[in-house]
Write an enzyme that holds these catalytic residues in place. Structure first.
Site, PDB file in Angstrom:
ATOM      1  N   HIS A  62       1.076  -1.355  -0.042  1.00  0.00           N
ATOM      2  CA  HIS A  62      -0.061  -0.047   0.199  1.00  0.00           C
ATOM      3  C   HIS A  62       0.845   1.003  -0.113  1.00  0.00           C
ATOM      4  CE1 HIS A  62      -4.050  -1.958   1.453  1.00  0.00           C
ATOM      5  NE2 HIS A  62      -3.900  -1.670   0.178  1.00  0.00           N
ATOM      6  N   ASP A  64       0.906   4.120   1.143  1.00  0.00           N
ATOM      7  CA  ASP A  64       1.212   4.814   2.613  1.00  0.00           C
ATOM      8  C   ASP A  64       2.495   3.982   3.417  1.00  0.00           C
ATOM      9  OD1 ASP A  64      -0.459   2.817   3.331  1.00  0.00           O
ATOM     10  OD2 ASP A  64      -1.076   3.772   5.013  1.00  0.00           O
ATOM     11  N   HIS A  65       3.091   2.985   2.858  1.00  0.00           N
ATOM     12  CA  HIS A  65       4.053   2.298   3.310  1.00  0.00           C
ATOM     13  C   HIS A  65       5.260   2.299   2.415  1.00  0.00           C
ATOM     14  CE1 HIS A  65       1.641   0.572   6.816  1.00  0.00           C
ATOM     15  NE2 HIS A  65       0.606   1.160   5.955  1.00  0.00           N
ATOM     16  N   HIS A 138      -4.472  -8.703   6.198  1.00  0.00           N
ATOM     17  CA  HIS A 138      -4.891  -7.324   5.571  1.00  0.00           C
ATOM     18  C   HIS A 138      -5.716  -7.589   4.110  1.00  0.00           C
ATOM     19  CE1 HIS A 138      -4.617  -3.024   5.422  1.00  0.00           C
ATOM     20  NE2 HIS A 138      -3.728  -3.078   4.579  1.00  0.00           N
ATOM     21  N   ASP A 209      -0.057  -3.608   8.004  1.00  0.00           N
ATOM     22  CA  ASP A 209      -1.424  -3.489   8.569  1.00  0.00           C
ATOM     23  C   ASP A 209      -2.232  -4.704   8.775  1.00  0.00           C
ATOM     24  OD1 ASP A 209      -0.814  -0.787   8.139  1.00  0.00           O
ATOM     25  OD2 ASP A 209      -1.793  -0.322   6.104  1.00  0.00           O
ATOM     26  N   HIS A 267      -0.224   4.063  13.213  1.00  0.00           N
ATOM     27  CA  HIS A 267      -0.823   4.046  12.136  1.00  0.00           C
ATOM     28  C   HIS A 267      -2.483   4.399  12.166  1.00  0.00           C
ATOM     29  CE1 HIS A 267      -2.704   2.080   8.595  1.00  0.00           C
ATOM     30  NE2 HIS A 267      -1.726   2.240   7.915  1.00  0.00           N
TER      31      HIS A 267
HETATM   32 ZN    ZN Z   1      -1.376   1.611   5.679  1.00  0.00          ZN
HETATM   33 ZN    ZN Z   2      -2.414  -1.125   4.133  1.00  0.00          ZN
END
Ligand code: ZN
Ligand code: ZN
Length: 300
Positions: A62, A64-65, A138, A209, A267
């Site tokens: 993802h 954001d990572h 996830h 996550d 997070h």
């Molecule tokens: Zn995330």
């Molecule tokens: Zn994620």
């Protein structure tokens, strides 16, 4: 070892919080866990040195990572790095890095050692520590990490060793490495006669996550420092379930089951400006819980 959170926001950065990135410092080396956009700016704000980055561990694909990774690699390049850099992550992390640099029509002067994982097991065996991963729960494949220092031999009792006839310093070293030795008069001296009890190495675990799951509990087992995602509060439990995340209370429950010595939540959804109510919901489930603060060094 010590931990510095470089970003604690989920999905999008806020004016106060960056995207997921954690620096674990150990004996002059830095291990980064995730690399959200602008992690390299936070890295500079934290006063960390690029030359010390030893490895980067990515949990999942993802944005954001991982969107901070190309820029961070470019900054490593600017430092004149020649030493290989290890990147550990899920399937396609290698393709992601390769595609970025191919389309940017630039390359790196230092080699990348990339390994991709989707199953539970060890991913790095160093003489001082081991790193293992396990698949989490996830929306897309995600892996959690357990970074465990190997146990240290107990303290060496020089006086007892001398009294037992161990005089050659080379035999001291052998005993410290766990080998029995024979002294001049022919008797055998065993390591346990001269070494104190083993000292336990420190354990750091990172689970993001994920929904709460057994794999997180196993990765965090008796960890000195367990990081667990905590995207939502109880009022968004349904959103957490649907989007593959955890509430603060669920994260605390995982920490309690894992018997983590210290549980640090991160997070956080950008909707929460103040994190107090997440902690108020988490504490009844596990007292050893706290919320991550960015750019604050936290010793293990
Ligand atoms: Zn995330
Ligand atoms: Zn994620």
């Amino acid at each position: 070892m010590s931990v510095i959170f470089l970003g604690t926001s989920a999905g999008q950065p806020t004016t106060k919080r960056g995207l997921s990135c954690i620096a674990l410092e150990r004996k002059g080396e830095i291990f980064l866990f995730d690399c959200g956009e602008a992690s390299q700016i936070q890295f500079r704000r934290a006063g960390l040195r690029f030359g010390r980055v030893a490895a980067i561990f990515i949990t999942h694909m993802h944005g954001d990572h991982v969107t901070g990774l190309p820029g961070l690699l470019m900054s490593l390049q600017m430092t004149g790095r020649t030493a290989p850099l290890r990147i550990v992550g899920p399937k396609t992390i290698g393709e992601y890095v390769e595609a970025n640099f191919r389309l940017l029509e630039s390359g790196l002067a230092f080699p990348l050692v990339i390994s991709e994982h989707d199953a539970a097991g060890p991913v790095l065996e160093h003489e001082d520590y081991t790193v293992e991963v396990a698949p989490l729960d996830h929306r897309i494949p995600a892996i959690g990490y357990r970074f465990a220092e190997r146990d240290f031999p107990g303290r060496f009792d020089v006086e007892t060793a001398l009294a037992l006839g161990v005089k050659d310093p080379r035999l001291f070293g052998a005993l410290q490495r766990g080998q029995a030795v024979t002294v001049d008069d022919g008797t055998t001296v065993r390591p346990e006669q001269v070494l104190g009890p083993y000292r336990r190495g420190k354990i750091f675990a990172y689970c993001a996550d994920t929904r709460p799951c057994d794999a997180s509990t196993r990765l965090g087992r008796e960890a000195d420092f367990m990081v667990h995602e905590s995207t939502f509060a109880d009022d968004r439990a349904k959103s957490a379930e649907v989007s593959g995340h955890s509430t603060a209370a669920q994260a605390a429950e995982v920490g309690r089951r894992a018997e983590a010595r210290r549980l640090v939540l991160t997070h956080f959804s950008p909707r929460y400006d103040n994190l107090d109510h997440l902690l108020i919901e988490a504490r009844p489930h596990y007292a050893e819980v706290e919320a991550a603060h960015e750019l604050v060094e936290m010793p293990l």
